[in-house]
Scaffold this motif. Structure first.
Motif, PDB file in Angstrom:
ATOM      1  N   MET A   1      75.500 -62.705 -46.425  1.00 30.92           N
ATOM      2  CA  MET A   1      74.489 -63.561 -47.048  1.00 30.92           C
ATOM      3  C   MET A   1      74.666 -65.037 -46.690  1.00 30.92           C
ATOM      4  SD  MET A   1      73.573 -64.163 -51.038  1.00 30.92           S
ATOM      5  CE  MET A   1      72.451 -65.478 -51.497  1.00 30.92           C
ATOM      6  N   VAL A   2      75.877 -65.564 -46.799  1.00 32.86           N
ATOM      7  CA  VAL A   2      76.120 -66.987 -46.534  1.00 32.86           C
ATOM      8  C   VAL A   2      75.738 -67.341 -45.105  1.00 32.86           C
ATOM      9  CG1 VAL A   2      77.877 -68.782 -46.350  1.00 32.86           C
ATOM     10  CG2 VAL A   2      77.922 -67.195 -48.280  1.00 32.86           C
ATOM     11  N   PHE A   3      76.155 -66.491 -44.155  1.00 35.82           N
ATOM     12  CA  PHE A   3      75.861 -66.762 -42.740  1.00 35.82           C
ATOM     13  C   PHE A   3      74.368 -66.629 -42.465  1.00 35.82           C
ATOM     14  CE2 PHE A   3      80.164 -64.896 -42.988  1.00 35.82           C
ATOM     15  CZ  PHE A   3      80.880 -66.010 -42.601  1.00 35.82           C
ATOM     16  N   ALA A   4      73.722 -65.635 -43.106  1.00 35.54           N
ATOM     17  CA  ALA A   4      72.278 -65.462 -42.935  1.00 35.54           C
ATOM     18  C   ALA A   4      71.515 -66.655 -43.504  1.00 35.54           C
ATOM     19  CB  ALA A   4      71.816 -64.170 -43.617  1.00 35.54           C
ATOM     20  N   LEU A   5      72.001 -67.202 -44.624  1.00 41.54           N
ATOM     21  CA  LEU A   5      71.370 -68.390 -45.205  1.00 41.54           C
ATOM     22  C   LEU A   5      71.496 -69.593 -44.279  1.00 41.54           C
ATOM     23  CD1 LEU A   5      72.317 -68.275 -49.000  1.00 41.54           C
ATOM     24  CD2 LEU A   5      70.011 -68.306 -48.040  1.00 41.54           C
ATOM     25  N   ILE A   6      72.682 -69.782 -43.693  1.00 44.12           N
ATOM     26  CA  ILE A   6      72.896 -70.916 -42.783  1.00 44.12           C
ATOM     27  C   ILE A   6      71.976 -70.800 -41.570  1.00 44.12           C
ATOM     28  CG2 ILE A   6      74.555 -71.983 -41.200  1.00 44.12           C
ATOM     29  CD1 ILE A   6      76.750 -71.236 -43.242  1.00 44.12           C
ATOM     30  N   ILE A   7      71.890 -69.613 -41.001  1.00 38.75           N
ATOM     31  CA  ILE A   7      71.024 -69.395 -39.841  1.00 38.75           C
ATOM     32  C   ILE A   7      69.565 -69.641 -40.207  1.00 38.75           C
ATOM     33  CG2 ILE A   7      70.138 -67.624 -38.266  1.00 38.75           C
ATOM     34  CD1 ILE A   7      72.970 -66.438 -38.235  1.00 38.75           C
ATOM     35  N   SER A   8      69.155 -69.163 -41.389  1.00 35.88           N
ATOM     36  CA  SER A   8      67.767 -69.321 -41.832  1.00 35.88           C
ATOM     37  C   SER A   8      67.422 -70.790 -42.061  1.00 35.88           C
ATOM     38  CB  SER A   8      67.523 -68.532 -43.117  1.00 35.88           C
ATOM     39  OG  SER A   8      67.753 -67.152 -42.914  1.00 35.88           O
ATOM     40  N   LEU A   9      68.296 -71.505 -42.751  1.00 37.60           N
ATOM     41  CA  LEU A   9      68.017 -72.904 -43.079  1.00 37.60           C
ATOM     42  C   LEU A   9      68.000 -73.793 -41.836  1.00 37.60           C
ATOM     43  CD1 LEU A   9      70.126 -73.233 -46.358  1.00 37.60           C
ATOM     44  CD2 LEU A   9      67.648 -73.070 -46.160  1.00 37.60           C
ATOM     45  N   THR A  10      68.892 -73.521 -40.894  1.00 38.94           N
ATOM     46  CA  THR A  10      68.876 -74.303 -39.646  1.00 38.94           C
ATOM     47  C   THR A  10      67.638 -73.968 -38.819  1.00 38.94           C
ATOM     48  OG1 THR A  10      70.372 -72.629 -38.687  1.00 38.94           O
ATOM     49  CG2 THR A  10      71.359 -74.680 -39.469  1.00 38.94           C
ATOM     50  N   GLY A  11      67.144 -72.742 -38.938  1.00 37.86           N
ATOM     51  CA  GLY A  11      65.897 -72.381 -38.260  1.00 37.86           C
ATOM     52  C   GLY A  11      64.702 -73.128 -38.820  1.00 37.86           C
ATOM     53  N   LEU A  12      64.718 -73.394 -40.123  1.00 41.08           N
ATOM     54  CA  LEU A  12      63.617 -74.117 -40.762  1.00 41.08           C
ATOM     55  C   LEU A  12      63.500 -75.552 -40.267  1.00 41.08           C
ATOM     56  CD1 LEU A  12      63.887 -72.883 -44.468  1.00 41.08           C
ATOM     57  CD2 LEU A  12      62.107 -72.328 -42.809  1.00 41.08           C
ATOM     58  N   VAL A  13      64.589 -76.104 -39.741  1.00 40.82           N
ATOM     59  CA  VAL A  13      64.561 -77.471 -39.204  1.00 40.82           C
ATOM     60  C   VAL A  13      63.533 -77.578 -38.078  1.00 40.82           C
ATOM     61  CG1 VAL A  13      65.907 -79.178 -37.912  1.00 40.82           C
ATOM     62  CG2 VAL A  13      66.912 -78.043 -39.903  1.00 40.82           C
ATOM     63  N   TRP A  14      63.401 -76.524 -37.279  1.00 45.08           N
ATOM     64  CA  TRP A  14      62.429 -76.530 -36.171  1.00 45.08           C
ATOM     65  C   TRP A  14      61.038 -76.100 -36.621  1.00 45.08           C
ATOM     66  CZ3 TRP A  14      67.009 -73.521 -34.257  1.00 45.08           C
ATOM     67  CH2 TRP A  14      67.942 -74.351 -33.643  1.00 45.08           C
ATOM     68  N   ALA A  15      60.989 -75.315 -37.681  1.00 50.84           N
ATOM     69  CA  ALA A  15      59.703 -74.767 -38.111  1.00 50.84           C
ATOM     70  C   ALA A  15      58.824 -75.811 -38.798  1.00 50.84           C
ATOM     71  CB  ALA A  15      59.923 -73.575 -39.044  1.00 50.84           C
ATOM     72  N   PHE A  16      59.450 -76.700 -39.570  1.00 53.83           N
ATOM     73  CA  PHE A  16      58.674 -77.657 -40.365  1.00 53.83           C
ATOM     74  C   PHE A  16      59.240 -79.070 -40.221  1.00 53.83           C
ATOM     75  CE2 PHE A  16      58.401 -73.612 -42.821  1.00 53.83           C
ATOM     76  CZ  PHE A  16      57.040 -73.390 -42.650  1.00 53.83           C
ATOM     77  N   ASP A  17      58.372 -80.014 -39.922  1.00 55.74           N
ATOM     78  CA  ASP A  17      58.804 -81.412 -39.810  1.00 55.74           C
ATOM     79  C   ASP A  17      59.345 -81.929 -41.140  1.00 55.74           C
ATOM     80  OD1 ASP A  17      58.112 -81.533 -37.147  1.00 55.74           O
ATOM     81  OD2 ASP A  17      56.104 -82.336 -37.521  1.00 55.74           O
TER      82      ASP A  17
END
Length: 379
Positions: free
Chosen positions: A211-227
């Motif tokens: 879960m922790v690693f999946a959250l980190i990957i997801s949140l860093t992905g959001l950096v590119w998805a939304f300004d």
């Protein structure tokens, strides 16, 4: 009662985002080791025979590459690995404006790479990089192969839903007492354990550990998805301050043309300054007034440096390293390495691979849990 409604929310959130999350997880697994796999899979043009000879001048190799690529698109950059067994890569591309395009490839007129042996000048391969396997995987992961304006919001929304699903899943997983906890942390399968129980454990136990690693990957992905998310990260990193990034125009002086081979002069200086670099990326801007930038990559991301040269004299105009960035810029600079796990080296990439694999499995195992219960209720 609370968990009942939370379970319903968890179910429908998972069903709503499941397909996109599955695609992102699988493509993430495929892409995480692309840097290590490319030289192995494409050894015929990524690698050359080691020799004691000195490499040919970059300017001569550039002419060879330009001749092989033709006049469709100019060479925009040169990638040189600081290794005697690697070829030089000359990149070229030209964008074709297309109205109302839906797919990413509809706007690409020509994007090709020329791989050249630096010792013999032989062109090893001309490659259409837009259809190269890892690039297709990357764009599938980035925007589902849709144009960015359409695909990125879809990916971003699905990622937000996945983050909420992870949090609700943790609440549902949380054991009531010590007795229940014994069954939540590890698999207790026996010879007669049914597949439904195994599937349930795979969903819950693997989801908990990753879960922790999946959250980190997801949140860093959001950096590119939304300004707005990228700006929020910068704002937090800068201590609650908004620091506007002012793009400095660094220009070359056409009046001081002192070298017939400026690209050689620039490359030679860069090698002397940073002999321990892993890779050099030399830009070749179209604008005659633009400075020539060289991006130097090291094994540690914190050492990566960019130098701007006068493209006519080879004079150093500006150097930008880690300490020249504010905290927000540093966070955004590291975002790719955090997302990919490479900030922790090879072990970090293994963790990112496992987290992506488990993330891809969660919609599948979750769907099977729901389907099994649905069939049971009907029966």
């Amino acid at each position: 009662m609370f968990k009942k409604y939370l379970r319903i929310a968890h179910l429908w959130l998972g069903l709503a985002s499941g397909l996109v999350v599955f695609i992102l997880g699988v493509t993430g697994c495929l892409y995480v080791f692309e840097e290590e796999l490319r030289p192995i899979i494409y050894a015929d043009h990524y690698r050359v025979q080691e020799t004691k000879k000195e490499p040919l001048l970059v300017s001569d190799l550039l002419k060879t590459a330009e001749s092989a690529l033709g006049n469709k698109a100019p060479v925009s950059s040169i990638v040189v690995y600081n290794s005697k067994d690697r070829s030089y890569m000359f990149r070229s591309f030209a964008d074709k404006p297309v109205e109302n395009k839906l797919w990413y490839w509809e706007g690409i007129e020509d994007r090709q790479d020329a791989f050249v042996d630096p010792y013999t000048g032989e062109v090893l391969k001309i490659k259409n990089s837009e259809f190269e396997f890892f690039r297709v995987v990357m764009w599938f992961h980035w925007s589902l192969l849709l144009k960015t304006e359409i695909g990125q919001p879809i990916v971003g929304i699905a990622t937000i839903v996945f983050v909420i699903s992870l949090i609700t899943g943790l609440v549902l997983w949380w054991p009531k007492n010590k007795s229940a906890a014994k069954q939540r942390f590890w698999f207790r399968w026996k010879a007669g354990t049914k597949w439904k129980r195994k599937n349930y454990d795979l969903h819950n136990i693997l989801g908990y550990y990753m879960m922790v690693f999946a959250l980190i990957i997801s949140l860093t992905g959001l950096v590119w998805a939304f300004d707005w998310f990228e700006n929020s990260v910068s704002w937090i990193a800068n201590g609650g301050r908004t620091i506007e990034s002012v793009e400095e125009i660094i220009s070359s002086d056409t009046a001081n043309f002192t070298s017939n081979r400026p690209v050689d002069l620039v490359f030679e200086q860069t090698q002397k300054l940073y002999p321990n670099a892993v890779r050099y990326l030399i830009s070749l801007p179209k604008d005659s007034l633009s400075a020539q930038a060289v991006h130097i990559k090291f094994s540690s991301r914190f050492d990566d440096t960019t130098i701007y040269f006068d493209r006519y004299t080879g004079e150093q105009l500006k150097t930008i390293g880690w300490n020249d960035k504010n905290n927000g810029e540093k966070m955004n600079f590291l975002n790719y390495d955090i997302h990919l796990g490479s900030i922790l080296g090879f072990p970090g990439k293994v963790l990112a691979f496992l987290a992506s694999l488990v993330s891809a499995s969660l919609p599948v195992t979750g769907f099977l849990i729901w389907w099994g219960r649905k069939k049971k209720v009907k029966k």
